[in-house]
Write an enzyme that holds these catalytic residues in place. Sequence first.
Site, PDB file in Angstrom:
ATOM      1  CB  ALA A  37      93.621 -18.998  -5.319  1.00 16.33           C
ATOM      2  CB  ALA A  38      92.695 -21.886  -9.735  1.00 17.73           C
ATOM      3  N   GLY A  46      91.564 -24.015  -5.675  1.00 17.85           N
ATOM      4  CA  GLY A  46      90.943 -23.516  -4.451  1.00 17.85           C
ATOM      5  C   GLY A  46      91.101 -24.385  -3.219  1.00 17.85           C
ATOM      6  N   GLY A  47      91.959 -25.379  -3.281  1.00 20.52           N
ATOM      7  CA  GLY A  47      92.160 -26.249  -2.109  1.00 20.52           C
ATOM      8  C   GLY A  47      92.524 -25.442  -0.873  1.00 20.52           C
ATOM      9  CB  CYS A  68     103.473 -30.231  -4.779  1.00 19.23           C
ATOM     10  SG  CYS A  68     103.173 -29.554  -6.400  1.00 19.23           S
TER      11      CYS A  68
HETATM   12  N1  SAH Z   1      96.838 -23.232  -4.374  1.00 21.15           N
HETATM   13  C1  SAH Z   1      96.106 -24.118  -5.265  1.00 21.15           C
HETATM   14  C2  SAH Z   1      97.021 -24.781  -6.286  1.00 21.15           C
HETATM   15  C3  SAH Z   1      97.810 -23.780  -7.096  1.00 21.15           C
HETATM   16  S1  SAH Z   1      98.727 -24.461  -8.445  1.00 21.15           S
HETATM   17  C4  SAH Z   1      95.348 -25.125  -4.410  1.00 21.15           C
HETATM   18  O1  SAH Z   1      95.712 -25.353  -3.252  1.00 21.15           O
HETATM   19  O2  SAH Z   1      94.357 -25.677  -4.892  1.00 21.15           O
HETATM   20  C5  SAH Z   1      99.427 -23.008  -9.102  1.00 21.15           C
HETATM   21  C6  SAH Z   1      98.442 -22.037  -9.713  1.00 21.15           C
HETATM   22  O3  SAH Z   1      99.174 -20.898 -10.133  1.00 21.15           O
HETATM   23  C7  SAH Z   1      97.707 -22.541 -10.959  1.00 21.15           C
HETATM   24  O4  SAH Z   1      96.323 -22.522 -10.728  1.00 21.15           O
HETATM   25  C8  SAH Z   1      98.064 -21.520 -12.046  1.00 21.15           C
HETATM   26  O5  SAH Z   1      96.983 -21.190 -12.895  1.00 21.15           O
HETATM   27  C9  SAH Z   1      98.457 -20.322 -11.215  1.00 21.15           C
HETATM   28  N2  SAH Z   1      99.317 -19.348 -11.901  1.00 21.15           N
HETATM   29  C10 SAH Z   1     100.315 -19.569 -12.783  1.00 21.15           C
HETATM   30  N3  SAH Z   1     100.867 -18.401 -13.185  1.00 21.15           N
HETATM   31  C11 SAH Z   1     100.182 -17.411 -12.551  1.00 21.15           C
HETATM   32  C12 SAH Z   1     100.289 -15.984 -12.544  1.00 21.15           C
HETATM   33  N4  SAH Z   1     101.216 -15.368 -13.268  1.00 21.15           N
HETATM   34  N5  SAH Z   1      99.449 -15.285 -11.745  1.00 21.15           N
HETATM   35  C13 SAH Z   1      98.520 -15.915 -10.992  1.00 21.15           C
HETATM   36  N6  SAH Z   1      98.381 -17.262 -10.954  1.00 21.15           N
HETATM   37  C14 SAH Z   1      99.205 -17.990 -11.719  1.00 21.15           C
END
Ligand code: SAH
Length: 388
Positions: free
Chosen positions: A203-204, A206-207, A323
Site C-alpha cells: 500500500a505505501a 498510499g496513493g 507500472c
Molecule cells: N500501492 C502503492 C505503491 C506500492 S509500490 C501506491 O499506490 O502508492 C510497492 C510496495 O510494495 C512498496 O511500498 C514496498 O514497500 C511494498 N512491498 C515490497 N515487498 C513487500 C512485502 N513482502 N510485503 C508487503 N509489502 C511489500
Amino acid sequence: MLSYDAGVLSAIERVYGYEYSVFLDAISRPSSRMYARVNTLRISVEEVVDRLRARGLAVFLDEELDEAIYFFVEGPFAIELQDYDKIVVADKYAAESVYLGSNLYAPGVIRCSNSVRVGDEVTVVTVDGRPIAKGVSMINCRDVRSVRRGIAVEVLKSIYRAPKIIELPEYRAGLIYPQSLAAMYTVRALDPKPGSVVVDTCAAPGGKTGHIVEYTLGKALVFAFDHSRRRLNEMRGVLDRLGHTPLVELWRADSRYLHTDFSWIGADRIIVDPPCTSLGVRPKLYDTKNYSDIVSASRYQIQFLKSASKILKVGGIMVYSTCTITIEENEEVIEQLIGEDRCLKVVDTEIRRGSRGVATPHSHAFTRFHPHVHDTTGYFIAKIAKVC
Ligand code: SAH
C-alpha cells in the site's frame, strides 16, 4: 542513459516489436500531462480548480475521470553546463523531480562544489554529470551533511517545467494528491463499495489506499499493508494530510503471508500493486535493469496474488496492477495464477481508456497503457474474480 541487458531489451521487444526504440525514447521524457487526484471527501473538483486557477495555474479536468485534474508539462528547454559553473549533484529520485522543475530537497543532494554558498547560482546535475536545472543554492556546501530537510536548491529553470504540486497549499491541506492517470484506473477497476471490506496488500505510500477511501466515501473497512517501515512512515504522513488516518487500518506485514498472518480477514475487494521493474515509470534519466530483475519480480508478484486470493471472499474481486510493461510480470503472472486455481477467473477490467493486454489467452480482458501511444505511464491492470 538506460542500461538494460539483452534479456530486458528482448522482453521489451516482445511487447513492442520494432517500436521498442520509440518506447525507450518515450520513457526518457515526461508525459505531456501531470495528473493529480482530488480528495473528494474534502472538496469538490470545481472548487479546487477555482482555487488553483485563482493562483494563476492552468489546470484542467480530465475527459473521463471525475476526480482527476491535470497540468501541462512544458519543455524541453536547454540547460547548459559551463566549466566555471558551481554544481550540485542530485540522486536519481530527486533528479527525476528536478528535471520537471521541482526544487531540490536536501536529502536528494549527493555532493556539491566546495565553494557553493547560500545565494549562489548553481547547476543541478545527475550523477553522470548531465545538467538538468539552474537555480539558487539555499545551503552552504560544507553544511550539506548536517542539513537533513528543506530546500537545498530553489530551481529557476529546468529541462521540463510543471507546477510544483507538493509545494501548493492545496497539496499541504490534503485537497489534492499527485498520481498518474493510469494508476487512478486501478481503483476504478476495483470498484469497491461503501460498507465492504477492502484490502491493499502493497500500500505505501498510499496513493491507491487514499483513492479507495475517497471512492467508498470513507465508508469501507480498509486494511492496508506494507513491509517497509520507511514507506509506512511516509504513508502515515499522506493519510494524515488527506484526513484518512481514522479510516484505514494500517499494518506492517509481509503480504506474501497474509493468508497465515491475517487469515481472519474476509475481503470483498483486494488490490495487489506489488514491486515491479518499473519500466513504465517516466521520465527516466537513467536506469539499470537485468533480466534477472524481471524473473525475480514475477516470482514475488505471484506470491502476493496467491496469498491475497486466500483471504478473498467467494464472489470477491481482486485487481492486480503494475507500472511495468513486461509480459513476464503482467499477463503471464495472471495466466499462471488462474492456471493453478480453478476458482479464480479473469474478468474484463471494463476500462475504456488505454488498450488491451498482449500475447496470452486472456489478454483481451486486461488493460495496458503504453507510454508512446497513450502519453501516460506504462501500466498494466488485470481483474480477477473468485468464483468458488
Ligand atoms: N500501492 C502503492 C505503491 C506500492 S509500490 C501506491 O499506490 O502508492 C510497492 C510496495 O510494495 C512498496 O511500498 C514496498 O514497500 C511494498 N512491498 C515490497 N515487498 C513487500 C512485502 N513482502 N510485503 C508487503 N509489502 C511489500
